[in-house]
Design a protein around this motif. Structure first.
Motif, mmCIF file in Angstrom:
data_model
loop_
_atom_site.group_PDB
_atom_site.id
_atom_site.type_symbol
_atom_site.label_atom_id
_atom_site.label_comp_id
_atom_site.label_asym_id
_atom_site.label_seq_id
_atom_site.Cartn_x
_atom_site.Cartn_y
_atom_site.Cartn_z
ATOM 1 N N GLY A 76 0.597 -1.245 -0.072
ATOM 2 C CA GLY A 76 -0.001 0.052 -0.207
ATOM 3 C C GLY A 76 0.797 1.295 -0.177
ATOM 4 N N SER A 77 2.058 1.276 -0.318
ATOM 5 C CA SER A 77 2.818 2.506 -0.281
ATOM 6 C C SER A 77 2.691 3.233 -1.565
ATOM 7 C CB SER A 77 4.561 1.816 -0.354
ATOM 8 O OG SER A 77 5.306 3.051 -0.477
ATOM 9 N N GLN A 78 3.068 4.531 -1.423
ATOM 10 C CA GLN A 78 2.711 5.516 -2.544
ATOM 11 C C GLN A 78 4.345 5.677 -3.441
ATOM 12 O OE1 GLN A 78 1.336 9.021 -1.146
ATOM 13 N NE2 GLN A 78 -0.899 8.426 -1.131
ATOM 14 N N LEU A 79 5.333 4.915 -2.856
ATOM 15 C CA LEU A 79 6.438 4.793 -3.327
ATOM 16 C C LEU A 79 6.591 3.754 -4.578
ATOM 17 C CD1 LEU A 79 8.525 4.608 -0.187
ATOM 18 C CD2 LEU A 79 8.056 6.587 -1.640
ATOM 19 N N PRO A 80 7.548 3.943 -5.290
ATOM 20 C CA PRO A 80 7.881 2.786 -6.570
ATOM 21 C C PRO A 80 7.867 1.426 -6.409
ATOM 22 C CG PRO A 80 9.162 4.817 -6.893
ATOM 23 C CD PRO A 80 8.516 4.983 -5.322
ATOM 24 N N CYS A 81 8.322 1.352 -5.126
ATOM 25 C CA CYS A 81 8.342 -0.073 -4.737
ATOM 26 C C CYS A 81 9.241 -1.029 -5.886
ATOM 27 C CB CYS A 81 7.215 -0.713 -4.592
ATOM 28 S SG CYS A 81 6.233 -0.225 -3.012
ATOM 29 N N VAL A 82 8.672 -1.611 -6.941
ATOM 30 C CA VAL A 82 9.405 -2.348 -7.873
ATOM 31 C C VAL A 82 9.242 -1.853 -9.077
ATOM 32 C CG1 VAL A 82 9.522 -4.531 -8.606
ATOM 33 C CG2 VAL A 82 9.253 -4.309 -6.084
ATOM 34 N N ILE A 83 10.158 -1.563 -9.847
ATOM 35 C CA ILE A 83 10.293 -1.429 -11.164
ATOM 36 C C ILE A 83 10.798 -2.514 -12.106
ATOM 37 C CG2 ILE A 83 10.476 1.269 -10.615
ATOM 38 C CD1 ILE A 83 13.344 1.007 -11.640
ATOM 39 N N HIS A 84 10.110 -2.425 -13.283
ATOM 40 C CA HIS A 84 11.170 -3.358 -14.411
ATOM 41 C C HIS A 84 11.504 -2.456 -15.425
ATOM 42 C CE1 HIS A 84 9.970 -6.855 -17.089
ATOM 43 N NE2 HIS A 84 10.916 -7.183 -16.401
ATOM 44 N N ALA A 85 12.973 -2.437 -15.359
ATOM 45 C CA ALA A 85 13.567 -1.671 -16.270
ATOM 46 C C ALA A 85 14.570 -2.023 -16.824
ATOM 47 C CB ALA A 85 13.667 -0.261 -15.407
ATOM 48 N N GLN A 86 15.186 -1.304 -17.896
ATOM 49 C CA GLN A 86 16.303 -1.650 -18.569
ATOM 50 C C GLN A 86 17.535 -1.424 -17.579
ATOM 51 O OE1 GLN A 86 16.989 0.310 -22.259
ATOM 52 N NE2 GLN A 86 14.807 0.108 -22.780
ATOM 53 N N GLY A 87 18.748 -2.127 -17.539
ATOM 54 C CA GLY A 87 19.742 -1.855 -16.690
ATOM 55 C C GLY A 87 20.645 -3.026 -16.527
ATOM 56 N N THR A 88 21.332 -2.992 -15.727
ATOM 57 C CA THR A 88 22.540 -3.928 -15.338
ATOM 58 C C THR A 88 22.110 -4.529 -13.814
ATOM 59 O OG1 THR A 88 23.872 -2.647 -14.009
ATOM 60 C CG2 THR A 88 24.183 -2.621 -16.347
ATOM 61 N N MET A 89 23.000 -5.665 -13.504
ATOM 62 C CA MET A 89 22.638 -6.332 -12.344
ATOM 63 C C MET A 89 23.224 -5.392 -11.274
ATOM 64 S SD MET A 89 23.665 -10.227 -13.407
ATOM 65 C CE MET A 89 23.376 -10.813 -11.711
ATOM 66 N N MET A 90 23.521 -4.110 -11.318
ATOM 67 C CA MET A 90 23.978 -3.190 -10.450
ATOM 68 C C MET A 90 22.844 -2.259 -10.103
ATOM 69 S SD MET A 90 26.885 -4.387 -9.533
ATOM 70 C CE MET A 90 27.332 -2.922 -8.434
ATOM 71 N N ALA A 91 22.250 -1.555 -11.351
ATOM 72 C CA ALA A 91 21.401 -0.580 -10.917
ATOM 73 C C ALA A 91 20.497 -0.212 -12.425
ATOM 74 C CB ALA A 91 22.106 0.718 -10.588
ATOM 75 N N PRO A 92 19.592 0.124 -12.329
ATOM 76 C CA PRO A 92 18.667 0.613 -13.712
ATOM 77 C C PRO A 92 19.180 1.859 -14.392
ATOM 78 C CG PRO A 92 17.391 1.418 -11.595
ATOM 79 C CD PRO A 92 18.659 0.567 -11.181
ATOM 80 N N ASN A 93 18.950 1.602 -15.673
ATOM 81 C CA ASN A 93 19.522 2.893 -16.388
ATOM 82 C C ASN A 93 19.056 4.076 -15.994
ATOM 83 O OD1 ASN A 93 20.887 1.060 -18.213
ATOM 84 N ND2 ASN A 93 19.681 1.177 -19.790
ATOM 85 N N ALA A 94 19.561 5.294 -15.845
ATOM 86 C CA ALA A 94 19.056 6.490 -15.507
ATOM 87 C C ALA A 94 17.994 7.024 -16.106
ATOM 88 C CB ALA A 94 20.236 7.661 -15.501
ATOM 89 N N SER A 95 17.683 6.893 -17.472
ATOM 90 C CA SER A 95 16.878 7.031 -18.436
ATOM 91 C C SER A 95 15.504 6.655 -18.043
ATOM 92 C CB SER A 95 17.359 7.093 -19.895
ATOM 93 O OG SER A 95 17.278 5.630 -20.173
#
Length: 113
Positions: A76-95
């Motif tokens: 029930g959070s208003q935060l993003p929680c989980v995203i499904h994004a392009q990136g690496t095993m370190m972090a998502p792409n900034a774009s």
């Protein structure tokens, strides 16, 4: 006799063409092949929305869920929680997590948003 010579000559031309074709290399220019974009699941680490546009505030989920239906909910959070994004095993792409694109990759947010 002329007919046999003509047939023999035609046969030799055909055979030499087949041999030339078989041993010559045909290089086809397919252009640059692009690798398919890899999408990963990332969990938002903070408890406030102040850092939701910063890639380092997301953690790669390991093991990766097989699909969206197996992603843990936010509770029930208003935060993003989980995203499904392009990136690496370190972090998502900034774009992928700019304020303009974040709603496109966010999987679980509170229903009121």
């Amino acid at each position: 006799m002329k007919k046999i010579r003509f047939l023999l000559l035609a046969f030799l031309v055909i055979i030499s063409g087949v041999i030339f074709t078989a041993f010559s290399t045909h290089k086809k220019n397919h252009g640059v092949k692009k690798h398919p974009t890899t999408l990963f699941y990332y969990k938002y680490n903070l408890t406030t929305a102040s850092g939701e546009n910063t890639p380092s505030n997301y953690t790669f989920i390991s093991p990766q869920p097989p699909d969206d239906e197996h992603v843990e909910d936010c509770g029930g959070s208003q935060l993003p929680c989980v995203i499904h994004a392009q990136g690496t095993m370190m972090a998502p792409n900034a774009s992928e997590i700019t304020s303009g694109n974040l709603p496109n990759v966010t999987l679980t947010q509170k229903d009121s948003q």
